[in-house]
Design a protein around this motif. Sequence first.
Motif, PDB file in Angstrom:
ATOM      1  N   ASN A  44       0.818  -1.210   0.000  1.00 57.15           N
ATOM      2  CA  ASN A  44       0.000   0.000   0.000  1.00 57.15           C
ATOM      3  C   ASN A  44       0.853   1.262   0.000  1.00 57.15           C
ATOM      4  O   ASN A  44       0.488   2.262  -0.617  1.00 57.15           O
ATOM      5  CB  ASN A  44      -0.949  -0.007   1.202  1.00 57.15           C
ATOM      6  N   LEU A  45       1.982   1.228   0.706  1.00 53.38           N
ATOM      7  CA  LEU A  45       2.883   2.383   0.687  1.00 53.38           C
ATOM      8  C   LEU A  45       3.603   2.500  -0.651  1.00 53.38           C
ATOM      9  O   LEU A  45       3.904   3.602  -1.115  1.00 53.38           O
ATOM     10  CB  LEU A  45       3.909   2.265   1.816  1.00 53.38           C
ATOM     11  N   LEU A  46       3.881   1.356  -1.275  1.00 50.89           N
ATOM     12  CA  LEU A  46       4.609   1.323  -2.555  1.00 50.89           C
ATOM     13  C   LEU A  46       3.649   0.809  -3.622  1.00 50.89           C
ATOM     14  O   LEU A  46       3.738  -0.324  -4.074  1.00 50.89           O
ATOM     15  CB  LEU A  46       5.848   0.430  -2.436  1.00 50.89           C
ATOM     16  N   GLY A  47       2.705   1.644  -4.008  1.00 48.73           N
ATOM     17  CA  GLY A  47       1.608   1.243  -4.877  1.00 48.73           C
ATOM     18  C   GLY A  47       2.000   1.055  -6.329  1.00 48.73           C
ATOM     19  O   GLY A  47       3.172   1.178  -6.712  1.00 48.73           O
ATOM     20  N   PRO A  48       1.017   0.767  -7.174  1.00 49.13           N
ATOM     21  CA  PRO A  48       1.271   0.475  -8.590  1.00 49.13           C
ATOM     22  C   PRO A  48       1.720   1.704  -9.370  1.00 49.13           C
ATOM     23  O   PRO A  48       1.424   2.839  -8.999  1.00 49.13           O
ATOM     24  CB  PRO A  48      -0.090  -0.027  -9.087  1.00 49.13           C
ATOM     25  N   THR A  49       2.433   1.456 -10.454  1.00 50.58           N
ATOM     26  CA  THR A  49       2.874   2.534 -11.347  1.00 50.58           C
ATOM     27  C   THR A  49       2.515   2.172 -12.786  1.00 50.58           C
ATOM     28  O   THR A  49       2.562   1.005 -13.180  1.00 50.58           O
ATOM     29  CB  THR A  49       4.393   2.769 -11.247  1.00 50.58           C
ATOM     30  N   LEU A  50       2.163   3.186 -13.555  1.00 53.56           N
ATOM     31  CA  LEU A  50       1.793   2.986 -14.956  1.00 53.56           C
ATOM     32  C   LEU A  50       3.023   3.061 -15.851  1.00 53.56           C
ATOM     33  O   LEU A  50       3.823   3.992 -15.751  1.00 53.56           O
ATOM     34  CB  LEU A  50       0.777   4.054 -15.380  1.00 53.56           C
ATOM     35  N   LYS A  51       3.149   2.070 -16.710  1.00 53.15           N
ATOM     36  CA  LYS A  51       4.189   2.068 -17.736  1.00 53.15           C
ATOM     37  C   LYS A  51       3.471   2.038 -19.083  1.00 53.15           C
ATOM     38  O   LYS A  51       3.166   0.975 -19.618  1.00 53.15           O
ATOM     39  CB  LYS A  51       5.103   0.850 -17.564  1.00 53.15           C
ATOM     40  N   ALA A  52       3.172   3.222 -19.614  1.00 51.69           N
ATOM     41  CA  ALA A  52       2.369   3.315 -20.834  1.00 51.69           C
ATOM     42  C   ALA A  52       3.136   2.849 -22.071  1.00 51.69           C
ATOM     43  O   ALA A  52       2.553   2.297 -23.003  1.00 51.69           O
ATOM     44  CB  ALA A  52       1.878   4.744 -21.028  1.00 51.69           C
ATOM     45  N   PHE A  53       4.463   3.070 -22.076  1.00 51.37           N
ATOM     46  CA  PHE A  53       5.277   2.731 -23.247  1.00 51.37           C
ATOM     47  C   PHE A  53       6.501   1.930 -22.823  1.00 51.37           C
ATOM     48  O   PHE A  53       6.999   2.074 -21.702  1.00 51.37           O
ATOM     49  CB  PHE A  53       5.748   4.010 -23.959  1.00 51.37           C
ATOM     50  N   ASP A  54       6.993   1.090 -23.727  1.00 52.03           N
ATOM     51  CA  ASP A  54       8.263   0.432 -23.455  1.00 52.03           C
ATOM     52  C   ASP A  54       9.404   1.380 -23.825  1.00 52.03           C
ATOM     53  O   ASP A  54       9.172   2.505 -24.294  1.00 52.03           O
ATOM     54  CB  ASP A  54       8.363  -0.913 -24.185  1.00 52.03           C
ATOM     55  N   ARG A  55      10.641   0.967 -23.640  1.00 50.09           N
ATOM     56  CA  ARG A  55      11.774   1.881 -23.840  1.00 50.09           C
ATOM     57  C   ARG A  55      12.003   2.238 -25.301  1.00 50.09           C
ATOM     58  O   ARG A  55      12.743   3.170 -25.613  1.00 50.09           O
ATOM     59  CB  ARG A  55      13.049   1.283 -23.232  1.00 50.09           C
ATOM     60  N   LYS A  56      11.328   1.511 -26.206  1.00 47.88           N
ATOM     61  CA  LYS A  56      11.454   1.821 -27.630  1.00 47.88           C
ATOM     62  C   LYS A  56      10.298   2.676 -28.134  1.00 47.88           C
ATOM     63  O   LYS A  56      10.210   2.981 -29.320  1.00 47.88           O
ATOM     64  CB  LYS A  56      11.535   0.529 -28.436  1.00 47.88           C
ATOM     65  N   GLY A  57       9.383   3.017 -27.224  1.00 52.10           N
ATOM     66  CA  GLY A  57       8.281   3.886 -27.608  1.00 52.10           C
ATOM     67  C   GLY A  57       7.012   3.169 -28.014  1.00 52.10           C
ATOM     68  O   GLY A  57       6.051   3.807 -28.451  1.00 52.10           O
ATOM     69  N   ASN A  58       6.984   1.838 -27.875  1.00 59.09           N
ATOM     70  CA  ASN A  58       5.775   1.090 -28.210  1.00 59.09           C
ATOM     71  C   ASN A  58       4.765   1.185 -27.071  1.00 59.09           C
ATOM     72  O   ASN A  58       5.131   1.084 -25.893  1.00 59.09           O
ATOM     73  CB  ASN A  58       6.115  -0.383 -28.459  1.00 59.09           C
ATOM     74  N   ARG A  59       3.507   1.360 -27.433  1.00 55.88           N
ATOM     75  CA  ARG A  59       2.451   1.453 -26.423  1.00 55.88           C
ATOM     76  C   ARG A  59       2.220   0.073 -25.809  1.00 55.88           C
ATOM     77  O   ARG A  59       1.935  -0.899 -26.519  1.00 55.88           O
ATOM     78  CB  ARG A  59       1.166   1.958 -27.071  1.00 55.88           C
TER      79      ARG A  59
END
Length: 556
Positions: free
Chosen positions: A65-80
């Motif tokens: 709960n203190l270290l909640g989820p994070t969004l990774k919308a794109f990979d390191r090459k820019g792909n969604r």
Amino acid sequence: MNNLWKTHEVNNQFDELTDYNLFATDTVMNEYLKQYNLENYISILQNTGAKLGTKESFEKGTRCNLLGPTLKAFDRKGNRIDQVEFHPDWHYFMSEAKKTGLISFPYENNQKGRWVFAAMNFILQSQVEPGALCPATMTQASIPLIQKEERLWDELKSKLLSREYDERDIPVKDKKSIWIGMGMTEKQGGSDVRSNTTIAKRSNILNTGYKEFLLTGHKWFFSAPMCDAHLVVAQIEDNGQLACFYVPRWKPNGDKNPIEIQRLKEKIGNNSNSSSEVEFKNAWGILIGEEGRGIPTIIEMATFTRLNCVLGATAIIRQATVQAYSYALKRMVFGKKLIDQPLMRSVLTELALENEAASITSLFLADNFENSDSSETAKAFRRTITPAAKYWICKKSIEVSAEAMEVFGGNGYVNDGIMARLFKEAPVNSIWEGSGNVMCLDVLRSIKKDPNDLKLVFDYLLEIAQKDSGLTNQIKVLKQWLQDNIETNFEAKARLFTEQLILIVQACLLLKHSPKEVFQAFYDTRLNSTKQGHFLGSNVLTPEVTTIVLSRIINH
């Protein structure tokens, strides 16, 4: 030298209770199983309660709960990629929900008590980490809907009922087990799903043999976005009718479905779990149920999710009460332990009454879910009392968690402790799947749609209440009040009626299941004219009754 600058000794400070068996110490659960000859579940729940109650388990709940989820919308090459990353401890609790049968057990067999077992399992797990039980709830509630779609059920049955946890982000056909989420609310509507603007256009793009559609639009609360599929309400383009759709994260051909996560919600509580805003850009889905029946289809699912809101609120009440009581046994204030301070005993006694009433009501409702296909009375309780219980118990969990936090003082008001987490978690059960007003209006709709439901409820309650003339009179007074008011601005009085109804239900259940002192204490402080105050702790009981009620918080 170090001792020279030692400013004080730390004493009279105590950690929250851990390393105890959540099930074995629960008086109400153990008595309920024995009363209904369901002792075969005790050993399984003992194991679950012991595992959840460890210090390590509580620490896992705090961390994710203190270290909640994070969004990774794109990979390191820019792909969604639209991926959400979680703390490893989140996956631990997701795995436990699968392994213990919390989701699947009610559908695995027709064993007596299966819904009560699942309810107890839910209450136990939710006391430590409730966030993972959001996708667990939606998955469990989706099963009755998907069962009606014969071909889809054949494809998904083994994956939905699997007790193996598979966190991989891959197409459904390649997974060992799956999770189902929900996508209902939009910016302009909230609970008013009829105002949805997401459009579903007929398509046969993948030639699957299903009724295929392409969805374009948005969802304002999309929980939880990493589920393998979601049930989504949208408006069919060519006729304007609302319908329900099964929308997978990956299309059957292996391509990612164009459901784009805009952002994750920054919520007050429920921080381990991800809730998101999304846009559909011709997202592929298939019709569930009939065209034009989107709202009734989703209401059927909501009946199950509302039960779990009641269970989640009960878990908060239970854990808050246990922690407050345990702390009061140790903490010294003004020369006495907190538990020996008369006013604190009054507060803890009322917390204990709320704990017992909520627990009995939750288990009773779960029993009615199990028996609603064979009993008209059980069906009536499921339809009418589930929204009433959600309204009342969810709101009580907010009050109870706040009072319990006060027992800890400033130590309770810090984010890395469980008391603050319980307090911040409590409102979500009241809001999710219909806020308080929506629940009370649903009670009214239920009794107007089928007045016989309320008659069956009252008949059942009167049968229990015949042991107590005061309670019998309360039921008769409410029946007369309903008759006098149902045609006169009744909607504005929905909360008043719902509150009185659920209090009478709880009193009857306590009369049936609990010691007479517990029933009488609840009745005198909630329904009788002898009620003295409004806040918890403002009603004074005799020392003897107080001792009996407090003794039931932790089963020895």
